[in-house]
Structures are given as C-alpha cells and as structure tokens.
Design a protein around this motif. Structure first.
Motif, PDB file in Angstrom:
ATOM      1  N   LEU A 143      76.627  46.594  58.783  1.00 54.03           N
ATOM      2  CA  LEU A 143      77.462  46.470  57.517  1.00 54.03           C
ATOM      3  C   LEU A 143      76.957  47.971  56.699  1.00 54.03           C
ATOM      4  CD1 LEU A 143      76.393  42.903  56.663  1.00 54.03           C
ATOM      5  CD2 LEU A 143      78.790  43.563  57.511  1.00 54.03           C
ATOM      6  N   ILE A 144      75.670  48.407  56.702  1.00 54.04           N
ATOM      7  CA  ILE A 144      75.618  49.522  55.781  1.00 54.04           C
ATOM      8  C   ILE A 144      76.256  50.662  56.332  1.00 54.04           C
ATOM      9  CG2 ILE A 144      73.574  51.265  55.473  1.00 54.04           C
ATOM     10  CD1 ILE A 144      71.700  49.190  55.109  1.00 54.04           C
ATOM     11  N   SER A 145      76.552  50.971  57.690  1.00 56.17           N
ATOM     12  CA  SER A 145      77.487  51.789  58.309  1.00 56.17           C
ATOM     13  C   SER A 145      78.801  51.892  57.572  1.00 56.17           C
ATOM     14  CB  SER A 145      77.540  51.854  59.637  1.00 56.17           C
ATOM     15  OG  SER A 145      76.562  52.306  60.368  1.00 56.17           O
ATOM     16  N   PHE A 146      79.230  50.566  57.608  1.00 59.49           N
ATOM     17  CA  PHE A 146      80.623  50.649  57.007  1.00 59.49           C
ATOM     18  C   PHE A 146      80.751  51.177  55.421  1.00 59.49           C
ATOM     19  CE2 PHE A 146      81.713  47.605  60.620  1.00 59.49           C
ATOM     20  CZ  PHE A 146      82.516  48.381  61.126  1.00 59.49           C
ATOM     21  N   VAL A 147      79.445  50.824  54.862  1.00 56.58           N
ATOM     22  CA  VAL A 147      79.606  50.959  53.373  1.00 56.58           C
ATOM     23  C   VAL A 147      79.430  52.591  53.382  1.00 56.58           C
ATOM     24  CG1 VAL A 147      78.521  50.777  51.304  1.00 56.58           C
ATOM     25  CG2 VAL A 147      78.595  48.829  52.503  1.00 56.58           C
ATOM     26  N   LEU A 148      78.686  53.180  54.053  1.00 55.93           N
ATOM     27  CA  LEU A 148      78.331  54.670  53.996  1.00 55.93           C
ATOM     28  C   LEU A 148      79.904  55.159  54.540  1.00 55.93           C
ATOM     29  CD1 LEU A 148      75.001  54.820  55.837  1.00 55.93           C
ATOM     30  CD2 LEU A 148      75.758  55.768  53.352  1.00 55.93           C
ATOM     31  N   ALA A 149      80.566  54.687  55.439  1.00 57.99           N
ATOM     32  CA  ALA A 149      81.822  55.279  55.885  1.00 57.99           C
ATOM     33  C   ALA A 149      82.895  55.082  54.965  1.00 57.99           C
ATOM     34  CB  ALA A 149      82.247  54.712  57.164  1.00 57.99           C
ATOM     35  N   GLY A 150      82.896  54.025  53.965  1.00 54.27           N
ATOM     36  CA  GLY A 150      83.921  53.766  52.952  1.00 54.27           C
ATOM     37  C   GLY A 150      83.756  54.301  51.505  1.00 54.27           C
ATOM     38  N   ARG A 151      82.452  54.500  51.383  1.00 53.72           N
ATOM     39  CA  ARG A 151      81.913  54.440  50.000  1.00 53.72           C
ATOM     40  C   ARG A 151      82.479  55.930  49.245  1.00 53.72           C
ATOM     41  NH1 ARG A 151      76.569  56.269  46.991  1.00 53.72           N
ATOM     42  NH2 ARG A 151      76.548  57.753  48.687  1.00 53.72           N
ATOM     43  N   ASP A 152      82.061  56.765  49.957  1.00 48.74           N
ATOM     44  CA  ASP A 152      82.236  58.229  49.455  1.00 48.74           C
ATOM     45  C   ASP A 152      83.760  58.959  49.711  1.00 48.74           C
ATOM     46  OD1 ASP A 152      79.923  58.254  48.041  1.00 48.74           O
ATOM     47  OD2 ASP A 152      78.970  59.530  49.417  1.00 48.74           O
ATOM     48  N   THR A 153      84.323  58.668  50.916  1.00 48.25           N
ATOM     49  CA  THR A 153      85.268  59.220  51.306  1.00 48.25           C
ATOM     50  C   THR A 153      86.564  59.069  50.801  1.00 48.25           C
ATOM     51  OG1 THR A 153      85.367  57.282  52.925  1.00 48.25           O
ATOM     52  CG2 THR A 153      84.686  59.314  53.978  1.00 48.25           C
ATOM     53  N   THR A 154      86.977  57.766  50.289  1.00 51.72           N
ATOM     54  CA  THR A 154      88.172  57.978  49.367  1.00 51.72           C
ATOM     55  C   THR A 154      88.062  58.317  48.106  1.00 51.72           C
ATOM     56  OG1 THR A 154      87.761  55.300  49.143  1.00 51.72           O
ATOM     57  CG2 THR A 154      89.490  55.841  50.866  1.00 51.72           C
ATOM     58  N   PRO A 155      87.017  58.161  47.328  1.00 57.45           N
ATOM     59  CA  PRO A 155      86.783  58.675  45.915  1.00 57.45           C
ATOM     60  C   PRO A 155      86.764  60.229  46.070  1.00 57.45           C
ATOM     61  CG  PRO A 155      84.914  57.557  46.538  1.00 57.45           C
ATOM     62  CD  PRO A 155      85.993  57.187  47.669  1.00 57.45           C
ATOM     63  N   THR A 156      86.542  60.731  47.224  1.00 60.37           N
ATOM     64  CA  THR A 156      86.320  62.217  47.190  1.00 60.37           C
ATOM     65  C   THR A 156      87.598  62.744  47.409  1.00 60.37           C
ATOM     66  OG1 THR A 156      84.017  62.289  48.023  1.00 60.37           O
ATOM     67  CG2 THR A 156      85.361  64.331  48.719  1.00 60.37           C
ATOM     68  N   ALA A 157      88.408  61.971  48.354  1.00 59.80           N
ATOM     69  CA  ALA A 157      89.714  62.328  48.584  1.00 59.80           C
ATOM     70  C   ALA A 157      90.445  62.432  47.217  1.00 59.80           C
ATOM     71  CB  ALA A 157      90.339  61.571  49.631  1.00 59.80           C
ATOM     72  N   LEU A 158      90.521  61.075  46.520  1.00 61.41           N
ATOM     73  CA  LEU A 158      91.059  61.009  45.219  1.00 61.41           C
ATOM     74  C   LEU A 158      90.962  62.071  44.121  1.00 61.41           C
ATOM     75  CD1 LEU A 158      91.636  57.311  44.933  1.00 61.41           C
ATOM     76  CD2 LEU A 158      93.649  58.914  45.351  1.00 61.41           C
ATOM     77  N   THR A 159      89.716  62.374  43.885  1.00 60.20           N
ATOM     78  CA  THR A 159      89.199  63.350  43.158  1.00 60.20           C
ATOM     79  C   THR A 159      90.084  64.660  43.330  1.00 60.20           C
ATOM     80  OG1 THR A 159      87.032  62.194  42.834  1.00 60.20           O
ATOM     81  CG2 THR A 159      87.227  64.446  41.992  1.00 60.20           C
ATOM     82  N   TRP A 160      89.825  65.154  44.492  1.00 54.15           N
ATOM     83  CA  TRP A 160      90.659  66.269  44.771  1.00 54.15           C
ATOM     84  C   TRP A 160      91.926  66.333  44.687  1.00 54.15           C
ATOM     85  CZ3 TRP A 160      88.061  70.583  44.996  1.00 54.15           C
ATOM     86  CH2 TRP A 160      86.729  70.917  45.369  1.00 54.15           C
ATOM     87  N   ALA A 199      85.440  52.493  44.399  1.00 53.66           N
ATOM     88  CA  ALA A 199      85.323  52.432  45.676  1.00 53.66           C
ATOM     89  C   ALA A 199      84.175  51.666  46.186  1.00 53.66           C
ATOM     90  CB  ALA A 199      85.273  53.861  46.392  1.00 53.66           C
ATOM     91  N   PHE A 200      83.056  51.636  45.384  1.00 53.88           N
ATOM     92  CA  PHE A 200      81.706  50.948  45.596  1.00 53.88           C
ATOM     93  C   PHE A 200      81.939  49.249  45.342  1.00 53.88           C
ATOM     94  CE2 PHE A 200      77.256  49.578  45.122  1.00 53.88           C
ATOM     95  CZ  PHE A 200      76.843  50.029  46.347  1.00 53.88           C
ATOM     96  N   ASP A 201      82.726  48.877  44.273  1.00 53.75           N
ATOM     97  CA  ASP A 201      83.172  47.715  44.398  1.00 53.75           C
ATOM     98  C   ASP A 201      83.846  47.354  45.368  1.00 53.75           C
ATOM     99  OD1 ASP A 201      81.911  47.595  41.831  1.00 53.75           O
ATOM    100  OD2 ASP A 201      83.653  47.641  40.393  1.00 53.75           O
ATOM    101  N   ASN A 202      84.766  48.112  45.810  1.00 52.27           N
ATOM    102  CA  ASN A 202      85.769  47.820  46.722  1.00 52.27           C
ATOM    103  C   ASN A 202      85.110  47.382  48.011  1.00 52.27           C
ATOM    104  OD1 ASN A 202      88.756  48.238  47.804  1.00 52.27           O
ATOM    105  ND2 ASN A 202      88.772  47.997  45.824  1.00 52.27           N
ATOM    106  N   ILE A 203      84.381  48.539  48.382  1.00 51.37           N
ATOM    107  CA  ILE A 203      83.607  48.540  49.775  1.00 51.37           C
ATOM    108  C   ILE A 203      82.654  47.489  49.962  1.00 51.37           C
ATOM    109  CG2 ILE A 203      81.992  50.372  49.466  1.00 51.37           C
ATOM    110  CD1 ILE A 203      84.264  50.068  52.551  1.00 51.37           C
ATOM    111  N   CYS A 204      81.812  47.201  48.860  1.00 51.03           N
ATOM    112  CA  CYS A 204      80.993  46.007  48.707  1.00 51.03           C
ATOM    113  C   CYS A 204      81.735  44.463  48.951  1.00 51.03           C
ATOM    114  CB  CYS A 204      80.068  45.969  47.776  1.00 51.03           C
ATOM    115  SG  CYS A 204      79.002  47.295  47.698  1.00 51.03           S
TER     116      CYS A 204
END
Ligand code: HEM
Length: 495
Positions: free
Chosen positions: A291-308, A181-186
């Motif tokens: 830009l930092i806000s967008f990284v924060l919004a997209g960095r953890d949310t999708t991986p957390t969702a997929l992990t669960w 997700a980090f590669d992706n959002i960056c």
C-alpha cells in the motif's frame, strides 16, 4: 523513483574514484572500445571534477552530453547514460532479466518502501505486478478513481479556487495539487480520506505531514555521499536517521490502523486495501509495504505533472483557448452543461487535452531519470559494452529534449505534434519514456491521465490562472517538483 537519481549522484563519486584508480593501475582498457561516446577521466580522480561541477544540474548535463554521441549513448564507466530508444527497449524489455533495480538503491529505500512493488525484484515483484495489474485493469477501479476525483474537485478544489478568486489571495498551486493528490491516492489505496485540501481533519493533516517528512528524510539519506554515513546514523539512532525512524513509526502506525480496521469490518470497498486484504492470506506487514508503494507512486507524480502543465500554459494562451473549445464542443455534443467534471467517456474524447498533457510531460517528466544495474556483461544494440555490475541509466528528461527523437523543434511546447486529423496519435514507449516501458511500465498511467485531464479541464473551464512569479526551476526530490512552488492568482470566468 527520483530517489534512485539522488542515490546515484552521491554513489557515482565513490564508484568513479575506485574505478579510475583501478584502471590507472591496470593500465589497460577493461572492455572493447564502442561506437558510443566514452568520457575519459583523469588518472586517479577520473570524472570527479565533472560530476562535482554538474552535480546540481545533472539532468541538464545528461541532456547536453547525449547529443555529443553518434548513438545517443555516453559511457562514464562504470555508468552508461543512454537516450537511444533501441537501447531502452533492450534494457526495459528484451534483456529485462539482466537489469533489475540496483541492490544499493533497494537497501537505502527499504525502511520506507519495504518489499513493495517500486523496489521489489524477481518473484516478489512478479507476484505484486500480477495482482496489481488485474486490479488496475478493472472497470470498477476506473469508475472508483473518477468518482473520487469528481468528489474532490466539486466539493473542495472548485470552492477553494472560487474563494481565492474572490479574495485575490495568491495560492501555491503546487501545494493545492499535492494536497488534492494525497486525498485522492489515500482514498484509492486505503479507503480513507485525509481531507488535506480542505484541512478539515487533524489526523489527516498529521498523516500528510509525517508522510511528507519521511519522504524528505529518505531523500536526504539517498543523497549521502557514502552509505556508511546513514548506516552509522541509523545504528546510533541520531540526527536525521532518528527523525526518519520516528516519522516512519507514525506512518506505519497509521497504515496498520487502516489495515486492522478493514480486517475487522470485512466490508468490501473499491479501494486497494479492501481488494488486497480480502483473501486474508498475506501478512499485514506485506500489505502495508504494497500500500505504501502505491501511495508513493501516485502521491507526487500527478501533482508534479499538473504543476508544470499550468506553468507551461501560462505562456501559451492559444493552447488554453483550444482546450476550452474542445471542452465546449464535447459538452454540446453530449448535451452536458451541468456537471463540473466531465464523464470518463467525455474525458477520453478530449484528444487535444491529452496531447497538451503528454507534451508537457515530454518536457517536464515527473520521473526524469531511471537506472538499472547490469547483472552480467552485456552489449547494447548500439554496440555499447556494459560491464557486470555497471549502472545503466536513461533519462526521460534528456530523451524528451533530444533532437534525434523529436526533431528540430524538440524544445518547443507544441501539442499539435501528437495530433493527426484531430486525433491523438500515441508513440512508442521506448521513445517516450515518461511512464517507463516494457514489463515494468507504470501501472497507474491510465489512472494518472484520468486524474490529470479531469482536474485540468475543470480548472481551465472555470478559471483564469495567472502565474504571478515566473520561476520554473526544478528541484530534485521524490519527483521533479517545481522549486519554491507555483504562485498563482485565480479569477473566475463567466462561461
Ligand atoms: C504523471 C503521472 C505518473 C508518471 C509520470 C509515472 C511514471 C512512472 C515511472 C517512470 C515508473 C517506473 C519507475 C521505475 O521503474 O523506477 C512508474 C512505475 C509505477 N507507477 Fe507510475 N507514474 C505516474 C502516476 C502513477 C499513479 C497515479 C500510480 C497509481 C498508484 C502509479 C503507479 C505506479 C506503479 C505501481 C509503478 C511500479 C510498476 C512496476 O515496477 O512494476 N503511477 N511510474
């Protein structure tokens, strides 16, 4: 987002103490009684013992409190917890202007989030929302997102999983998904690929770690029981505040470099930086905050969702089979047997996968609690009175587990509840609050579904994922991550 929750837990102790002390001496209720449940605390200490007892399980505590109220709202003044969809609609849409992001939360997060969209209020928020909504709705952005997901999946994720399958190594799937997700959002936000999943770039690895460190430190700051503690630490430049300052300097240094290089190149790209920097009217600092806000919004949310999601699927083989059947039938309908990632249209057709992801998000929402501050006195649709300056919270976690909303089987993972005649049926965002609702609803929802469905389909089609240690506990961080990660063993399937 999740920081708001952490800040609340710490500030709640102080607020409760002062408020109860005030009531004790005043000896008269401040507001009219309401139909919703009101928790009466002890004189002086108020509900302090309750908060202390439940501080490490606040989400479950709120989920237990809510059913005790006939309207799904519990007042623990000066906080109102609600899981009532009409109340949520009132907060998020009807009386939107009365419920901005809380000043104390904004002040705590400002050093990292700046004036970015996640904590901005008023005109500053409106301007960013308008500009970003336009960009998020373009076809070219969706194509850009899928293109990045496809590249990351085909060239990094699948080879990594194949290697792990051959060696029998145990992988932390949460870590893999977070790097993905980090590669992706960056790539999406800066047009820069840090190559974290393949660990190819020293600079990328440094950016990943320092961004992570700054996030953890700002979470720690938000957890301080009194804001005076972190303010003093910041002023003296000591301890975790010193580390936060240093890591933020490095994060800002990276982002400033990306902005400068894009300004010099003046070449158009599909990323946000090119889109926002194009007209040259905004300061570099403001663009950095956005830009930092967008990284924060997209960095953890999708991986957390997929992990669960993968955790839930580990005990639902029949759901995994249905998803595989859906992929197979879509491939045969489109004659697409070669590409490892489905096209945008094919992903859209995957109604059952959409239902399974939505159902997992219902039970494990990455942003489990949201809060707003009331600018003036108000009355919620269920009759609950809200005082000026009070905090009103609603919990996607508690709402996702509420029998009144989802029925008696609310605790069961059942994607079928979203399907009618084999077609996915969406529901009201005021009921299903995983992406928030109203004018401040998540801007990245569609993008998140594209990413989650593409990754889930690619993994499930090609691999068996065996969870080797059943932990399944949440950890309160930026999002509702899984404590200790998700250790899995991978086996390649013969399709
Ligand atoms: C499963 C994934 C996601 C979930 C569950 C989610 C959930 C949310 C929630 C609950 C909010 C409201 C936060 C608040 O007001 O405190 C929000 C806001 C936002 N989200 Fe997401 N999000 C997800 C993925 C993404 C992605 C991939 C992006 C893309 C960068 C994104 C961009 C945003 C933005 C820009 C906002 C701020 C909207 C505003 O305040 O106007 N989100 N999200």
């Amino acid at each position: 987002m999740e920081l708001s929750l952490l800040l609340l837990i710490s500030s709640i102790l102080l607020l409760s103490f002062f408020y109860r002390t005030f009531l004790f001496f005043k000896r008269a209720p401040l507001l009219k009684p309401t139909k919703s449940t009101v928790l009466e605390g002890y004189p002086i200490i108020g509900n302090l013992p309750l908060f202390i007892k439940n501080r490490r399980r606040i989400l479950d505590w709120v989920a237990e409190l809510i059913p005790t109220s006939p309207t799904g709202t519990v007042t623990v003044a000066p906080i109102v917890f609600t899981a009532n969809p009409s109340n949520v609609e009132h907060l998020a849409r009807t009386n939107f202007d009365n419920y901005p992001k809380a000043d104390d939360v904004v002040a705590t997060l400002h050093d990292f989030f700046g004036r970015g969209i996640l904590i901005a209020n008023g005109e500053e928020w409106r301007f960013q929302r308008k500009a970003a909504s336009f960009e998020f709705n373009t076809k070219s952005l969706r194509a850009f997102v899928l293109d990045k997901v496809r590249h990351e999946t085909v060239h990094r994720l699948i080879p990594l999983l194949k290697r792990a399958g051959r060696s029998g190594e145990v992988l932390d799937l949460q870590d893999v998904l977070e790097r993905f997700a980090f590669d992706n959002i960056c790539s999406l936000v800066f047009g820069e690929d840090p190559k974290c999943l393949s660990r190819e770039s020293e600079e990328g690895e440094k950016f990943y770690h320092v961004f992570h460190e700054a996030s953890e430190l700002i979470v720690q700051r938000a957890m301080r029981p009194f804001s005076l503690i972190w303010k003093l630490g910041k002023w003296l430049d000591i301890g975790s505040e010193k580390r936060l300052r240093k890591s933020l300097e490095i994060v800002h240094g990276f982002v400033d470099k990306f902005i400068r290089s894009r300004r010099e190149q003046i070449r158009g790209g599909g990323d946000f930086l090119s889109r926002f920097a194009a007209d040259g009217t905004r300061s570099d600092e403001f663009i950095r905050d956005i830009l930092i806000s967008f990284v924060l919004a997209g960095r953890d949310t999708t991986p957390t969702a997929l992990t669960w999601f993968f955790w839930v699927l580990s005990s639902k083989p029949e759901v995994v089979e249905k998803i595989r059947e859906e992929i197979k039938s879509i491939r045969s309908r489109h004659g697409n047997y070669d590409s490892e990632v489905l096209t945008l249209d094919q992903l859209r057709e995957m109604g059952y996968l959409h239902a399974a992801v939505s159902e997992s998000l219902r039970l494990y929402p990455p942003v489990p609690l949201l809060l707003r501050k009331s600018k003036g006195e108000d009355e919620l649709p269920d009759g609950t009175r809200v005082g000026k300056g009070w905090t009103v919270m609603y919990s996607p976690y508690a709402m996702g587990r509420a029998e009144g909303i989802w029925g008696q089987d609310c605790g069961e993972f059942r994607p079928e509840r979203w399907m009618e005649d084999e077609v996915f049926q969406p529901t009201s965002p005021f009921r299903y609050t995983v992406f928030h609702a109203g004018p401040r609803m998540c801007l990245g929802k569609d993008m998140a579904y594209i990413q989650m469905k593409a990754v889930a389909a690619s993994i499930l089609e090609a691999f068996e994922v065996e969870v080797v240690e059943k932990r399944g506990k949440y950890q309160l961080s930026m999002t509702m991550r899984m404590e200790g990660g998700l250790p899995v063993r991978i086996q390649e399937r013969s399709i």
